[in-house]
Scaffold this motif. Structure first.
Motif, PDB file in Angstrom:
ATOM      1  N   HIS A  44       0.924  -1.240  -0.099  1.00  0.00           N
ATOM      2  CA  HIS A  44      -0.210  -0.099  -0.130  1.00  0.00           C
ATOM      3  C   HIS A  44       0.772   1.377  -0.235  1.00  0.00           C
ATOM      4  CE1 HIS A  44      -3.255   2.583   0.875  1.00  0.00           C
ATOM      5  NE2 HIS A  44      -2.447   3.131   1.837  1.00  0.00           N
ATOM      6  N   LYS A  45       1.862   1.228   0.786  1.00  0.00           N
ATOM      7  CA  LYS A  45       2.657   2.588   0.951  1.00  0.00           C
ATOM      8  C   LYS A  45       3.496   2.835  -0.389  1.00  0.00           C
ATOM      9  CE  LYS A  45       3.868   2.072   5.767  1.00  0.00           C
ATOM     10  NZ  LYS A  45       3.455   3.462   6.119  1.00  0.00           N
ATOM     11  N   LEU A  46       3.843   1.511  -1.063  1.00  0.00           N
ATOM     12  CA  LEU A  46       4.809   1.840  -2.426  1.00  0.00           C
ATOM     13  C   LEU A  46       3.699   2.344  -3.303  1.00  0.00           C
ATOM     14  CD1 LEU A  46       6.857  -1.626  -2.464  1.00  0.00           C
ATOM     15  CD2 LEU A  46       7.430   0.635  -1.989  1.00  0.00           C
ATOM     16  N   GLU A  47       2.319   1.739  -3.442  1.00  0.00           N
ATOM     17  CA  GLU A  47       1.625   2.083  -4.313  1.00  0.00           C
ATOM     18  C   GLU A  47       1.004   3.450  -4.177  1.00  0.00           C
ATOM     19  OE1 GLU A  47      -2.807   0.548  -6.214  1.00  0.00           O
ATOM     20  OE2 GLU A  47      -1.863  -0.391  -4.899  1.00  0.00           O
ATOM     21  N   ASN A  48       0.710   3.995  -2.925  1.00  0.00           N
ATOM     22  CA  ASN A  48       0.225   5.273  -2.777  1.00  0.00           C
ATOM     23  C   ASN A  48       1.125   6.299  -2.941  1.00  0.00           C
ATOM     24  OD1 ASN A  48      -1.922   6.662  -1.709  1.00  0.00           O
ATOM     25  ND2 ASN A  48      -1.159   6.509   0.385  1.00  0.00           N
ATOM     26  N   ASN A  49       2.509   6.071  -2.558  1.00  0.00           N
ATOM     27  CA  ASN A  49       3.413   7.135  -2.577  1.00  0.00           C
ATOM     28  C   ASN A  49       3.951   7.255  -4.038  1.00  0.00           C
ATOM     29  OD1 ASN A  49       3.579   7.869  -0.049  1.00  0.00           O
ATOM     30  ND2 ASN A  49       4.988   5.842   0.474  1.00  0.00           N
ATOM     31  N   ALA A  50       3.934   6.371  -4.777  1.00  0.00           N
ATOM     32  CA  ALA A  50       4.310   6.320  -6.368  1.00  0.00           C
ATOM     33  C   ALA A  50       3.152   6.678  -7.379  1.00  0.00           C
ATOM     34  CB  ALA A  50       5.199   5.167  -6.680  1.00  0.00           C
ATOM     35  N   LYS A  51       2.142   6.832  -6.790  1.00  0.00           N
ATOM     36  CA  LYS A  51       0.764   6.961  -7.695  1.00  0.00           C
ATOM     37  C   LYS A  51       1.120   8.294  -8.798  1.00  0.00           C
ATOM     38  CE  LYS A  51      -2.767   8.920  -5.880  1.00  0.00           C
ATOM     39  NZ  LYS A  51      -3.888   8.998  -4.810  1.00  0.00           N
ATOM     40  N   ASP A  52       0.937   7.918  -9.764  1.00  0.00           N
ATOM     41  CA  ASP A  52       1.091   8.989 -11.089  1.00  0.00           C
ATOM     42  C   ASP A  52       2.263   9.196 -11.201  1.00  0.00           C
ATOM     43  OD1 ASP A  52      -1.775   8.836 -10.972  1.00  0.00           O
ATOM     44  OD2 ASP A  52      -2.018  10.721  -9.511  1.00  0.00           O
TER      45      ASP A  52
END
Length: 404
Positions: A44-52
């Protein structure tokens, strides 16, 4: 006849065996619970922080290090790049949006990030109190920073050189808090945001340089200077192949894909996770075998009791479920205790993590935990099946006429 009450009493007739089985199940479930909780939070952290963010451009070196330092802020940068070259790259036809980053300082372990208004657009930031920075030495801080550092609007503080610790403090200039961000649930909660000119000012040897307004021309602000990295969004999917190749081959910079590097990071730690998973499965298999042996031996000792219960009106099917329930109670108790231990263990581990950005918590709940309980019940039922089937082989007359 209350079979639940009878099963629970039979369960602890041999307390040491029951406790051993519960501990084995709990230990295996606890390992799996920790893996599920940690894996879910990291993902979740990886996906949320690297979003867009499609690609990160920075100094040549380790692409994984570049991604970790520029997006997740949990590593040191690979170096700096010429701001003039970066500015030219920001206007490349393949780029939709480019966010400059200037790193190098911290306050109480929270990183000070020099950037511009495109950073707030990229992450969709909004202020809870105050406003965004506008001039040099003005900062807007994340919600976690405000809480942990006890900073409020109008407070001032001195930044320290480096990304951790407060060894070399820049006492020639103080930052002023102009705003506090709304909680975002990502890395921005742990950042101190300012303009790039503030980062330059902190490292100037001469103090006579004048401040720059943030709303001025970015080209003037970064001209003949250095920055750390660029966070880039593509205009079209076709740029995924062409742009990184162009940067890596035709410039002295490198382009790193957050998606590729995150996958690479998981592949590096995947062997250890798989090993722990198989270890947990092995422990639970041993627990299932122990339950099977315990119930199978108990059936030989309890044939007379079962025959008496049959005489009192208990059907074979009811006694069958009685034995099955004993095994399932063991694994249910073990599974619940194991999940609790997993949460406590992860919370303890998270409290000792130095990086607040990557901190894990045991307070979260994931859907996979229900699968763990179901798995525990299945193991209990499977281990109890053969002993329970012995019920149908009990001869009431023969058993009662034998000397006990």
């Amino acid at each position: 006849m209350n079979i639940v009450k009878i099963s629970s009493r039979n369960l602890f007739r041999n307390q040491l065996t029951a406790i051993l089985n519960i501990v084995l199940v709990a230990f295996g479930i606890a390992i799996l619970a920790v893996l599920f909780l940690a894996g879910s939070q990291i993902s979740h952290k990886l996906e949320n922080n690297a979003k867009d963010i499609d690609v990160v451009v920075g100094a040549k070196g380790s692409p994984l290090q570049l991604v970790l330092s520029s997006i997740y802020h949990i590593d040191y940068p690979t170096g700096n790049i010429a701001a003039q070259d970066a500015y030219k790259l920001m206007h490349h036809p393949m780029i939709k949006k480019a966010v400059p980053l200037a790193l190098g300082d911290n306050y109480n372990g929270f990183r000070i990030v020099g950037t511009d208004s495109t950073f707030t657009q990229l992450y969709g930031l909004s202020v809870h109190k105050g406003a965004f920075w506008h001039r040099d030495l003005e900062v807007t801080i994340g919600s976690t920073v405000a809480l942990a550092a006890k900073l409020k609007i109008g407070d001032s503080f001195f930044g320290a050189h480096g990304l951790t610790g407060n060894g070399d403090i820049h006492k020639q200039h103080a930052y002023i808090v102009k705003g506090i961000l709304k909680p975002q649930g990502n890395i921005t909660d742990n950042l101190i945001l300012t303009n790039i000119g503030s980062v330059y000012k902190m490292h100037e040897e001469k103090a006579e340089n004048t401040a720059h307004a943030h709303h001025g021309d970015d080209a003037k602000e970064i001209n003949d200077k250095q920055i750390t990295a660029l966070l880039i969004q593509y205009k079209s999917p076709m740029s995924v192949i062409a742009f990184p190749r162009m940067v890596n081959q035709q410039t002295n910079m490198q382009a790193a894909s957050p998606a590729m590097e995150s996958a690479r990071l998981f592949s590096l730690i995947g062997v250890g996770i798989d090993t722990l998973q198989w270890f947990a499965v092995f422990i639970m298999a041993v627990a299932g075998l122990s339950i099977f042996i315990g119930l199978y031996n108990a059936m030989k000792e309890r044939k007379y009791d079962l025959a008496i219960m049959r005489c009192l009106g208990a059907s074979k099917s009811k006694l069958f479920f009685l034995v099955m329930l004993e095994g399932m109670l063991v694994t249910l108790i073990g599974a619940c205790i194991g999940i609790l231990i997993g949460h406590i263990a992860l919370e303890v581990v998270g409290s000792y993590q130095e990086s607040s950005q990557a901190r894990l918590t045991g307070l979260a709940v994931v859907p996979q935990e229900m699968y763990l309980i179901c798995t525990g019940l299945f193991i209990g039922a499977l281990a109890s099946l053969i002993p329970a089937m012995q019920i149908y082989k009990v001869d009431i007359a023969e058993t009662l006429t034998k000397d006990r």
